[in-house]
Design an enzyme around this catalytic site. Structure first.
Site, mmCIF file in Angstrom:
data_model
loop_
_atom_site.group_PDB
_atom_site.id
_atom_site.type_symbol
_atom_site.label_atom_id
_atom_site.label_comp_id
_atom_site.label_asym_id
_atom_site.label_seq_id
_atom_site.Cartn_x
_atom_site.Cartn_y
_atom_site.Cartn_z
ATOM 1 N N PRO A 53 0.820 -1.216 0.000
ATOM 2 C CA PRO A 53 0.000 0.000 0.000
ATOM 3 C C PRO A 53 0.853 1.266 0.000
ATOM 4 O O PRO A 53 1.991 1.244 0.479
ATOM 5 C CB PRO A 53 -0.800 -0.108 1.304
ATOM 6 C CG PRO A 53 -0.060 -1.066 2.159
ATOM 7 C CD PRO A 53 0.717 -1.968 1.262
ATOM 8 N N ASP A 54 0.326 2.356 -0.562
ATOM 9 C CA ASP A 54 1.022 3.641 -0.432
ATOM 10 C C ASP A 54 0.636 4.236 0.931
ATOM 11 O O ASP A 54 0.006 3.568 1.752
ATOM 12 C CB ASP A 54 0.717 4.575 -1.610
ATOM 13 C CG ASP A 54 -0.750 4.989 -1.692
ATOM 14 O OD1 ASP A 54 -1.496 4.707 -0.747
ATOM 15 O OD2 ASP A 54 -1.135 5.597 -2.704
ATOM 16 N N PHE A 55 1.033 5.474 1.185
ATOM 17 C CA PHE A 55 0.691 6.084 2.470
ATOM 18 C C PHE A 55 -0.679 6.747 2.438
ATOM 19 O O PHE A 55 -1.479 6.578 3.336
ATOM 20 C CB PHE A 55 1.728 7.160 2.828
ATOM 21 C CG PHE A 55 2.976 6.624 3.472
ATOM 22 C CD1 PHE A 55 3.139 5.267 3.692
ATOM 23 C CD2 PHE A 55 3.986 7.488 3.873
ATOM 24 C CE1 PHE A 55 4.289 4.781 4.286
ATOM 25 C CE2 PHE A 55 5.142 7.010 4.472
ATOM 26 C CZ PHE A 55 5.295 5.653 4.676
ATOM 27 N N ARG A 56 -0.882 7.531 1.362
ATOM 28 C CA ARG A 56 -1.945 8.525 1.472
ATOM 29 C C ARG A 56 -3.218 8.255 0.697
ATOM 30 O O ARG A 56 -4.139 9.055 0.767
ATOM 31 C CB ARG A 56 -1.384 9.899 1.086
ATOM 32 C CG ARG A 56 -0.356 10.373 2.094
ATOM 33 C CD ARG A 56 0.291 11.688 1.740
ATOM 34 N NE ARG A 56 1.316 12.016 2.723
ATOM 35 C CZ ARG A 56 2.550 11.521 2.732
ATOM 36 N NH1 ARG A 56 2.926 10.687 1.782
ATOM 37 N NH2 ARG A 56 3.413 11.866 3.658
ATOM 38 N N ASN A 127 10.850 5.091 -2.430
ATOM 39 C CA ASN A 127 10.417 3.794 -1.905
ATOM 40 C C ASN A 127 11.530 3.074 -1.161
ATOM 41 O O ASN A 127 12.703 3.216 -1.492
ATOM 42 C CB ASN A 127 9.871 2.933 -3.043
ATOM 43 C CG ASN A 127 8.621 3.532 -3.637
ATOM 44 O OD1 ASN A 127 8.037 4.435 -3.042
ATOM 45 N ND2 ASN A 127 8.227 3.061 -4.800
ATOM 46 N N ASP A 129 11.190 -0.303 -0.690
ATOM 47 C CA ASP A 129 10.887 -1.723 -0.918
ATOM 48 C C ASP A 129 11.914 -2.466 -1.770
ATOM 49 O O ASP A 129 11.816 -3.678 -1.942
ATOM 50 C CB ASP A 129 9.487 -1.869 -1.538
ATOM 51 C CG ASP A 129 9.304 -1.056 -2.810
ATOM 52 O OD1 ASP A 129 10.300 -0.838 -3.539
ATOM 53 O OD2 ASP A 129 8.172 -0.636 -3.081
ATOM 54 N N HIS A 146 14.940 7.988 0.509
ATOM 55 C CA HIS A 146 14.502 7.771 1.890
ATOM 56 C C HIS A 146 15.084 6.479 2.453
ATOM 57 O O HIS A 146 14.522 5.893 3.373
ATOM 58 C CB HIS A 146 12.973 7.762 1.961
ATOM 59 C CG HIS A 146 12.371 9.079 1.557
ATOM 60 N ND1 HIS A 146 11.028 9.255 1.302
ATOM 61 C CD2 HIS A 146 12.935 10.298 1.361
ATOM 62 C CE1 HIS A 146 10.801 10.526 0.960
ATOM 63 N NE2 HIS A 146 11.944 11.169 0.978
HETATM 64 P P1 CNA Z 1 2.076 8.829 -1.256
HETATM 65 O O1 CNA Z 1 2.087 10.145 -0.587
HETATM 66 O O2 CNA Z 1 1.304 7.734 -0.623
HETATM 67 O O3 CNA Z 1 1.525 9.086 -2.751
HETATM 68 C C1 CNA Z 1 1.312 8.030 -3.664
HETATM 69 C C2 CNA Z 1 0.738 8.609 -4.947
HETATM 70 O O4 CNA Z 1 0.621 7.552 -5.873
HETATM 71 C C3 CNA Z 1 -0.624 9.248 -4.785
HETATM 72 O O5 CNA Z 1 -0.693 10.431 -5.572
HETATM 73 C C4 CNA Z 1 -1.578 8.182 -5.329
HETATM 74 O O6 CNA Z 1 -2.745 8.725 -5.916
HETATM 75 C C5 CNA Z 1 -0.710 7.541 -6.388
HETATM 76 N N1 CNA Z 1 -1.051 6.143 -6.657
HETATM 77 C C6 CNA Z 1 -1.060 5.100 -5.788
HETATM 78 N N2 CNA Z 1 -1.349 3.967 -6.425
HETATM 79 C C7 CNA Z 1 -1.560 4.286 -7.739
HETATM 80 C C8 CNA Z 1 -1.884 3.548 -8.895
HETATM 81 N N3 CNA Z 1 -2.042 2.229 -8.876
HETATM 82 N N4 CNA Z 1 -2.017 4.214 -10.063
HETATM 83 C C9 CNA Z 1 -1.849 5.553 -10.130
HETATM 84 N N5 CNA Z 1 -1.503 6.304 -9.064
HETATM 85 C C10 CNA Z 1 -1.358 5.686 -7.880
HETATM 86 O O7 CNA Z 1 3.543 8.275 -1.501
HETATM 87 P P2 CNA Z 1 4.876 9.092 -1.800
HETATM 88 O O8 CNA Z 1 5.822 8.100 -2.321
HETATM 89 O O9 CNA Z 1 4.624 10.319 -2.581
HETATM 90 O O10 CNA Z 1 5.289 9.547 -0.341
HETATM 91 C C11 CNA Z 1 6.542 9.480 0.078
HETATM 92 C C12 CNA Z 1 6.732 8.418 1.175
HETATM 93 C C13 CNA Z 1 5.984 7.152 0.910
HETATM 94 C C14 CNA Z 1 8.140 7.970 1.230
HETATM 95 O O11 CNA Z 1 8.716 8.398 2.412
HETATM 96 C C15 CNA Z 1 8.151 6.425 1.155
HETATM 97 O O12 CNA Z 1 9.100 5.880 2.004
HETATM 98 C C16 CNA Z 1 6.823 6.056 1.558
HETATM 99 N N6 CNA Z 1 6.286 4.726 1.197
HETATM 100 C C17 CNA Z 1 6.993 3.830 0.470
HETATM 101 C C18 CNA Z 1 6.454 2.600 0.163
HETATM 102 C C19 CNA Z 1 7.248 1.620 -0.648
HETATM 103 O O13 CNA Z 1 8.454 1.540 -0.485
HETATM 104 N N7 CNA Z 1 6.608 0.883 -1.545
HETATM 105 C C20 CNA Z 1 5.166 2.276 0.573
HETATM 106 C C21 CNA Z 1 4.450 3.221 1.331
HETATM 107 C C22 CNA Z 1 5.030 4.442 1.622
#
Ligand code: CNA
Length: 378
Positions: A53-56, A127, A129, A146
């Protein structure tokens, strides 16, 4: 360069470098200008289709689903002060996010494809991951702004902690402690927590986007600084592409910005298709599949159903092409018998254009063989 307004550039404003503000024009720009220095800036959104999952994102994001950790603020899980007091929530989460559980997405393979083509200048990722590494992108092309789960150390004496030992602790959901004599400090993956400095590699490469001839931003809300200001480091006139669910940051505020809004995997496939790389990309992504049987499950997803439909249409088109190839050869033999000049070179590996021509000629003489090609009565 520098901070920029987030106002969307007027649709009627002409781009300065691109022929139009769409992905086909970007593909043409890449070919016409022999683009070699692509910089990517990505975030959690490129890994969501892998199952992380993403964060937001409001319902599916990590922050919306951390209730099981019983935190006052979901962000606390990545807060160094909170971690020192209570590392357990982080390790409960680490178990879910730890590398090895997930397969790279097609977006990660797209980055690898850019590198294979000698076009990748740098891949900046937020990321943790490690999926870009898993997709085969070389470590020296990646800036993990990060940090990541790749290494870990004691937060007190900074001595690195062994990978296998870390792995065992994470799997068990246990908090590892420093093995150095008389230390017993908490061990933490080299992930940058709130309140910690970003890696030196980020600062050393922060201005590199100014050297890019194309910038691609994917899957980030561009809300975390200083990462969020990277796209503004690109020179004016350098095309910037945003592939994301929604418009973010200042993307779309410059004349040569292109927005590909919607699902990232679909956006990446669209981009690859515009470049004529789609098959190559799918093959590269398939190499990341640890269990080809998973392919069946992927094919059942709604988005891949569309892909399958497209494949089926392509297959049918190829079948028609093949059939028309036979008709070309047949026509040529008939013409030769009748003493007419041959209409084609006799090469039966016909292109679509040849096929279209032969379809017309089939109307003239072969419609009894291919009645579906008979557009006019005879
Ligand atoms: P965020 O703030 O959660 O933003 C994610 C963005 O991606 C948003 O604009 C969503 O609308 C968009 N999004 C998500 N899924 C999809 C999809 N399938 N198709 C189109 N758009 C999509 O995440 P950011 O990366 O901007 O924030 C920075 C943080 C998140 C960093 O510090 C990371 O460490 C942290 N993070 C990383 C992971 C990982 O490593 N996979 C997971 C969760 C959070």
């Amino acid at each position: 360069m520098g901070n920029e307004e987030s106002t969307l550039v007027d649709e009627s404003t002409l781009p300065s470098v691109l022929e139009a503000r769409n992905i086909n024009a970007v593909a043409k720009y890449i070919k016409d200008y022999n683009v070699r220095n692509v910089v990517l800036m990505v975030g959690a959104g490129i890994s969501t289709s892998a199952g992380i999952p993403d964060f937001r994102s409001p319902d599916t994001g990590l922050y919306a689903n951390l209730a099981f950790l019983d935190l006052e603020e979901p962000e606390d899980v990545f807060d160094i002060g909170f971690f020192k007091e209570n590392p357990k929530p982080f390790y409960a989460l680490a178990r879910e996010l730890y590398p090895g559980r997930y397969r790279p997405t097609i977006a990660h393979s797209f980055v690898k494809l850019l590198d294979n083509k000698g076009m990748l200048l740098k891949h900046f990722t937020q990321n943790i991951d490690c999926l870009e590494r898993q997709a085969g992108v070389p470590g020296d092309k990646i800036i993990e702004a990060h940090g990541s789960f790749a290494t870990q150390r004691c937060i007190e004496c900074k001595v690195p902690f062994p990978d296998d030992n870390m792995h065992t602790h994470v799997e068990k959901g246990e908090v590892p402690r420093c093995l150095e004599k008389d230390c017993d400090g908490l061990v933490k993956p080299d992930i940058v927590f709130f309140g910690e400095a970003l890696p030196a590699s980020f600062h050393q490469n922060r201005e590199l986007p100014a050297e890019a001839d194309l910038c691609i931003v994917m899957g980030t809300s561009l809300t975390v600084q200083p990462f969020a200001s990277l796209p503004s480091m690109c020179m004016n006139g350098t095309p910037r592409v945003l592939i994301n669910m929604d418009r973010v940051g200042g993307m779309g505020s410059r004349q040569d910005d292109v927005l590909v809004l919607g699902d990232i995997d679909a956006g990446v496939r669209k981009f690859a298709r515009a470049l004529g790389w789609e098959e190559e990309l799918e093959a590269l992504w398939e190499e990341t599949n640890p269990n080809p049987k998973d392919r069946e499950a992927e094919l059942a997803s709604p988005q891949t159903r569309d892909e399958r439909l497209q494949d089926e249409v392509d297959r049918l088109a190829a079948e028609v092409d093949r059939t028309l190839g036979v008709s070309d050869a047949y026509q040529q033999r008939v013409r030769e018998k009748l003493g007419e000049p041959s209409a084609s070179s006799g090469d039966s590996s016909t292109s679509s254009a040849n096929s279209a021509n032969s379809a017309n000629s089939a109307d003239d003489g072969l419609s009894h063989v291919f009645p579906h090609l008979a557009h006019k009565p005879y």
